[in-house]
Write a protein that holds these residues in place. Structure first.
Motif, PDB file in Angstrom:
ATOM      1  N   SER A  69       0.830  -1.232  -0.183  1.00  0.00           N
ATOM      2  CA  SER A  69      -0.235  -0.059  -0.012  1.00  0.00           C
ATOM      3  C   SER A  69       0.971   1.279   0.206  1.00  0.00           C
ATOM      4  O   SER A  69       2.034   1.089   0.266  1.00  0.00           O
ATOM      5  CB  SER A  69      -1.038   0.133   1.375  1.00  0.00           C
ATOM      6  N   ALA A  70       0.177   2.377  -0.116  1.00  0.00           N
ATOM      7  CA  ALA A  70       1.105   3.735  -0.113  1.00  0.00           C
ATOM      8  C   ALA A  70       1.338   3.909   1.374  1.00  0.00           C
ATOM      9  O   ALA A  70       2.343   4.316   1.491  1.00  0.00           O
ATOM     10  CB  ALA A  70       0.271   4.748  -0.694  1.00  0.00           C
ATOM     11  N   THR A  71       0.399   3.448   2.251  1.00  0.00           N
ATOM     12  CA  THR A  71       0.834   3.589   3.645  1.00  0.00           C
ATOM     13  C   THR A  71       2.065   2.900   4.134  1.00  0.00           C
ATOM     14  O   THR A  71       3.009   3.522   4.796  1.00  0.00           O
ATOM     15  CB  THR A  71      -0.327   2.978   4.644  1.00  0.00           C
ATOM     16  N   TRP A  74       5.062   5.139   2.971  1.00  0.00           N
ATOM     17  CA  TRP A  74       5.341   6.238   3.945  1.00  0.00           C
ATOM     18  C   TRP A  74       6.426   5.904   4.982  1.00  0.00           C
ATOM     19  O   TRP A  74       7.494   6.399   5.269  1.00  0.00           O
ATOM     20  CB  TRP A  74       4.224   6.547   4.882  1.00  0.00           C
ATOM     21  N   THR A 137       2.900  16.300  -1.035  1.00  0.00           N
ATOM     22  CA  THR A 137       1.522  15.611  -1.303  1.00  0.00           C
ATOM     23  C   THR A 137       1.034  16.516  -2.571  1.00  0.00           C
ATOM     24  O   THR A 137       0.674  17.575  -2.449  1.00  0.00           O
ATOM     25  CB  THR A 137       0.614  15.423  -0.123  1.00  0.00           C
ATOM     26  N   ASN A 139      -1.774  15.748  -4.084  1.00  0.00           N
ATOM     27  CA  ASN A 139      -2.908  15.814  -4.128  1.00  0.00           C
ATOM     28  C   ASN A 139      -3.649  15.452  -2.917  1.00  0.00           C
ATOM     29  O   ASN A 139      -3.684  14.034  -2.458  1.00  0.00           O
ATOM     30  CB  ASN A 139      -3.788  14.774  -5.257  1.00  0.00           C
ATOM     31  N   ASP A 167       3.734  12.187  -2.805  1.00  0.00           N
ATOM     32  CA  ASP A 167       2.574  11.241  -2.693  1.00  0.00           C
ATOM     33  C   ASP A 167       1.599  11.755  -3.937  1.00  0.00           C
ATOM     34  O   ASP A 167       1.283  12.858  -3.804  1.00  0.00           O
ATOM     35  CB  ASP A 167       1.770  11.615  -1.327  1.00  0.00           C
ATOM     36  N   SER A 188      -1.167   4.086  -4.694  1.00  0.00           N
ATOM     37  CA  SER A 188      -1.936   2.824  -4.434  1.00  0.00           C
ATOM     38  C   SER A 188      -2.949   2.668  -5.842  1.00  0.00           C
ATOM     39  O   SER A 188      -3.115   3.892  -6.261  1.00  0.00           O
ATOM     40  CB  SER A 188      -2.434   2.523  -3.077  1.00  0.00           C
ATOM     41  N   GLN A 190      -6.166   1.722  -5.734  1.00  0.00           N
ATOM     42  CA  GLN A 190      -7.556   1.790  -5.776  1.00  0.00           C
ATOM     43  C   GLN A 190      -8.192   3.289  -5.899  1.00  0.00           C
ATOM     44  O   GLN A 190      -9.474   3.387  -5.710  1.00  0.00           O
ATOM     45  CB  GLN A 190      -8.212   1.118  -4.351  1.00  0.00           C
TER      46      GLN A 190
HETATM   47  C1  LIG Z   1      -5.367   6.693   0.054  1.00  0.00           C
HETATM   48  C2  LIG Z   1      -4.409   7.734   0.411  1.00  0.00           C
HETATM   49  C3  LIG Z   1      -3.285   7.368   1.236  1.00  0.00           C
HETATM   50  C4  LIG Z   1      -3.183   5.823   1.561  1.00  0.00           C
HETATM   51  O1  LIG Z   1      -3.385   4.718   0.687  1.00  0.00           O
HETATM   52  P1  LIG Z   1      -3.457   3.392   1.219  1.00  0.00           P
HETATM   53  O2  LIG Z   1      -3.647   2.363  -0.065  1.00  0.00           O
HETATM   54  O3  LIG Z   1      -4.766   3.418   1.891  1.00  0.00           O
HETATM   55  O4  LIG Z   1      -2.225   2.981   1.932  1.00  0.00           O
HETATM   56  C5  LIG Z   1      -1.995   7.976   1.073  1.00  0.00           C
HETATM   57  N1  LIG Z   1      -1.960   9.369   0.556  1.00  0.00           N
HETATM   58  C6  LIG Z   1      -2.972   9.796  -0.054  1.00  0.00           C
HETATM   59  C7  LIG Z   1      -3.072  11.233  -0.771  1.00  0.00           C
HETATM   60  C8  LIG Z   1      -4.255   9.117  -0.067  1.00  0.00           C
HETATM   61  O5  LIG Z   1      -5.124   9.442  -0.691  1.00  0.00           O
END
Ligand SMILES: *Cc1c(COP(=O)(O)O)cnc(C)c1O
Length: 361
Positions: A69-71, A74, A137, A139, A167, A188, A190
């Motif tokens: 995931s993106a989390t 981080w 970030t 967005n 991000d 990520s 989704q």
């Molecule tokens: C959704 C989101 C994340 C986290 O993504 P995950 O797939 O839940 O880990 C991080 N940064 C931004 C800006 C997001 O919108």
């Protein structure tokens, strides 16, 4: 009869329209059962990587890595790219959460925080002496504010010694970054990619890798199976350290291929068109209005409307027509609605949505 819903939530969101077909094909090909050490898998990895490189025009000194995931990214960024000191530009809940990870991992964390709905501008940064990583970030999904690509590109000249990480979770594949002026981008799948959750994509250049190697040489822990040097070693062989989300990588490869056939320029133009339709609606609407007042920093991919404390009503009324909107984030829950504008959302869907929104005054 069950009505088919249209998910306009900013993640998870509507699936890209070809995902169902690719899922069926994946089952026919028994993709979830293949070995991640097989040549079939390395072919899938290569396809995903090449389609992404082509789409983003990624320089050859950048690498394409997969995480959960993106989390996760981080945490990996802090472990691999920061020894002591990090900087976070914070304009909402997601950028704030990343900065809290730096604190939890014991790094000296400098935060430049602006009020929700306000933008991040490089000439307002505090003193960044000794900062190893600058976290931006593109967005901010909680507020619908972007840091423009041209603003991001200004950072390098001012802070040439820091790694600049971006991000782009809720904007990819829309933004056009100058990859020679940043060091890492991640997302990520989704959100803008229109795929099931459970896969992060981490793009890094050699400066990030060198930094992680320096930390390792100094005796610091940079993590285990997802330490950058190990990830890169495997990525060069089109493999991963762990058993990855093979099905997710397969879907990503094919969705990217489909998007490239349609053309990223077309996708960007359609995104602009749909954003304009939504913006026009908010400007004409008797109740709804833009939360982000400055049009220069207003997101094209996550539109946030102020509802005058009527979010629950709008969400409920739209749901009756099959439209699933995002509520406001956190304490804005009943003050905002958030509308995703991703490649999976068609022009017709957005036009019909706007017709319905206009009827609720
Ligand atoms: C959704 C989101 C994340 C986290 O993504 P995950 O797939 O839940 O880990 C991080 N940064 C931004 C800006 C997001 O919108």
């Amino acid at each position: 009869m069950k009505m088919n819903k249209i998910y306009l939530t900013p993640g998870p969101s509507e699936l890209y329209f070809t995902v169902g077909d690719h899922l069926r094909t994946a089952m026919k090909l028994q993709i979830p059962s293949i070995s991640h050490r097989s040549s079939l898998f390395t072919d899938i990895y290569s396809l995903a990587e090449n389609e992404l490189r082509g789409m983003l025009d990624l320089p050859s000194n950048w690498h394409v890595l997969f995480t959960s995931s993106a989390t996760e990214i981080w945490e990996r960024l802090i472990q691999n790219c920061v020894e002591k000191k990090t900087f976070h530009a914070v304009n909402g809940e997601f950028s704030s959460r990343f900065s809290s990870f730096s604190e939890k991992l014991g790094k000296e964390t400098i935060k430049y925080q602006v009020a929700p709905g306000e933008g991040i501008f490089v000439d307002q940064f505090p003193d960044l002496e000794g900062v190893e990583m600058i976290a931006l970030t593109h967005n901010e999904t909680s507020t619908g504010v972007i840091m423009r690509e041209d603003e991001i590109a200004k950072v390098r000249a001012l802070y040439p010694n820091s790694l600049i990480v971006v991000d782009a979770v809720s904007s990819m594949p829309y933004p056009q970054f100058d990859y020679s002026k940043i060091d890492s981008v991640y997302f990520s799948v989704q959100k803008g990619m229109g795929m099931p959750a459970g896969l992060g994509v981490w793009l890094v250049n050699e400066r990030c890798i060198e930094k992680s190697e320096q930390l390792l040489a100094k005796g610091h822990s940079i993590g285990t199976y997802h330490a950058l040097p190990e990830m890169i070693e495997k990525a060069l062989k089109k493999q991963t350290s762990e058993t990855p989300n093979v099905l997710g990588i397969y879907l990503l490869a094919n969705v990217l291929k489909d998007m490239n056939v349609r053309g990223i320029e077309t996708i960007r133009q359609e995104t602009n068109y749909k954003a304009a339709v939504l913006n026009h609606c908010l400007e004409q609407h008797p109740v709804l209005s833009h939360f982000v007042k400055n049009p220069d920093i207003r997101s094209k991919t996550v539109i946030v409307a102020d509802t005058n404390d009527r979010s629950a009503e709008y969400i409920q009324k739209l749901e009756a027509f099959g439209y699933v909107l995002g509520a406001g984030y956190s304490h804005f829950k009943n003050k905002h609605i958030r509308i995703a504008n991703f490649p999976a959302h068609s022009k017709e869907q957005i036009e019909l949505l706007v017709d319905k929104l206009m009827e609720i005054s």
